[in-house]
Scaffold this motif. Structure first.
Motif, PDB file in Angstrom:
ATOM      1  N   ASP A 227       2.414  10.738   2.598  1.00 48.98           N
ATOM      2  CA  ASP A 227       1.040  11.012   3.050  1.00 48.98           C
ATOM      3  C   ASP A 227       0.364   9.791   3.665  1.00 48.98           C
ATOM      4  O   ASP A 227      -0.815   9.835   4.008  1.00 48.98           O
ATOM      5  N   SER A 229      -0.097   6.892   2.148  1.00 47.05           N
ATOM      6  CA  SER A 229      -0.828   6.040   1.202  1.00 47.05           C
ATOM      7  C   SER A 229      -0.189   4.659   1.061  1.00 47.05           C
ATOM      8  O   SER A 229      -0.798   3.750   0.500  1.00 47.05           O
ATOM      9  N   THR A 232      -1.348   0.405   5.424  1.00 49.04           N
ATOM     10  CA  THR A 232      -2.655  -0.246   5.419  1.00 49.04           C
ATOM     11  C   THR A 232      -3.429   0.312   6.603  1.00 49.04           C
ATOM     12  O   THR A 232      -3.018   0.139   7.753  1.00 49.04           O
ATOM     13  N   ALA A 241      -9.956   2.748   1.921  1.00 47.77           N
ATOM     14  CA  ALA A 241      -9.439   2.713   0.546  1.00 47.77           C
ATOM     15  C   ALA A 241      -8.397   3.806   0.303  1.00 47.77           C
ATOM     16  O   ALA A 241      -7.422   3.609  -0.421  1.00 47.77           O
ATOM     17  N   GLU A 242      -8.607   4.981   0.901  1.00 47.61           N
ATOM     18  CA  GLU A 242      -7.662   6.085   0.680  1.00 47.61           C
ATOM     19  C   GLU A 242      -7.072   6.517   2.014  1.00 47.61           C
ATOM     20  O   GLU A 242      -7.561   7.470   2.638  1.00 47.61           O
ATOM     21  N   ALA A 244      -4.616   8.277   2.863  1.00 44.10           N
ATOM     22  CA  ALA A 244      -4.181   9.669   2.995  1.00 44.10           C
ATOM     23  C   ALA A 244      -5.341  10.597   3.356  1.00 44.10           C
ATOM     24  O   ALA A 244      -5.135  11.666   3.919  1.00 44.10           O
ATOM     25  N   ALA A 245      -6.572  10.166   3.036  1.00 44.65           N
ATOM     26  CA  ALA A 245      -7.724  11.012   3.348  1.00 44.65           C
ATOM     27  C   ALA A 245      -8.124  10.877   4.814  1.00 44.65           C
ATOM     28  O   ALA A 245      -8.859  11.718   5.341  1.00 44.65           O
TER      29      ALA A 245
END
Ligand SMILES: O=C(O)/C=C/C(=O)CC(=O)C(=O)O
Length: 254
Positions: A227, A229, A232, A241-242, A244-245
């Motif tokens: 995904d 994650s 960078t 920070a996330e 994958a989002a």
């Protein structure tokens, strides 16, 4: 750092790489425990048994393409999509020993078909139903890809970091070419932290997010095996920070 390259239509070199990849997969398959074989793979809806049955039937499908090329005729990978899916379902519930034996036998049939290809048959142009046309010399690369991706799909000890560098370099380029003009895809600038090379995918309007990581992690995301994650990611110069989002979800090829 210079990334080693391999020509995807160099059937002799690629067949050697595919045989090595198959040996690695056979080692993993022969260590699968009975309680693991029916467990979920990384592919939605498929157990590890589905994955191993698919890799075995893929060898037989590629033998059909090679036989067609040898005889100068177009052959189908599978009689139909339904036949392909049915064979995978039928093979999925077998125990690990049977799966490993089938994998080995089917790989040997494929190796024999490769060995018996006359030199000129490698130039025969294969036409796939999706419109792609390529020389039979590219069939060993099809096999290499199937084995490398699906080995990771087992979700056992073989992870994207184990993919050989030449395989990763070619597949990153190939998937970048596939996704570069995708209008639906938000733009992403991929940066290989090893070589410094950059690739852009997605043709939708708007500023690109940047995603940086080892080439194998870029390929894991591009091929729908991760995904993102482990990458960078920056948006408008700010670390995300996330990841994958923020990164679009890409479909796993089966
Ligand atoms: O589309 C390709 O490049 C490769 C296709 C295959 O190797 C065959 C399969 O996808 C399959 O066996 O289902």
């Amino acid at each position: 750092m210079t990334v080693p390259r391999i020509r995807t239509d160099d059937h002799s070199v690629v067949s050697g790489a595919a045989d090595d990849a198959t040996d690695r997969l056979l080692r993993t398959a022969s260590g699968v425990r009975p309680d693991q074989i029916g467990g979920p793979s990384l592919l939605p809806g498929w157990t590890r048994g589905h994955v191993l049955a698919h890799v075995a039937r893929n060898a037989d499908a590629l033998v059909r393409l090679l036989e067609g090329a040898r005889e100068g005729r177009q052959a189908d990978l599978y009689p139909s999509r339904d036949d392909r899916d049915r064979e995978i379902e039928e093979g999925a519930d077998r125990g690990p020993e049977e799966q490993a034996a089938d994998l080995e036998d089917s790989a040997e049939r494929l190796a024999e078909a490769v060995r018996s290809m006359p030199k000129k048959a490698w130039k025969f142009e294969i036409r796939l139903p999706d419109g792609r046309v390529f020389p039979a010399a590219r069939i060993p690369w099809m096999r290499l890809s199937e084995v490398e991706y699906h080995h990771v799909d087992l979700g056992l000890d073989y992870a994207p970091g184990a993919w050989p560098q030449p395989f990763v370099a070619e597949e990153v380029e190939s998937l970048v070419a596939r996704f570069a003009a995708e209008e639906e895809l938000p733009p992403v600038l991929l940066r290989d932290s090893g070589s410094g090379e950059e690739f852009r995918i997605g043709a939708a309007a708007g500023p690109a997010v940047t995603a940086q990581g080892p080439a194998s992690a870029l390929l894991a995301w591009l091929s729908g095996r991760a995904d993102g994650s482990r990458l960078t990611v920056h948006r408008d110069g700010t670390p995300v920070a996330e990841p994958a989002a923020v990164l679009p979800e890409l479909p796993p090829m089966r």
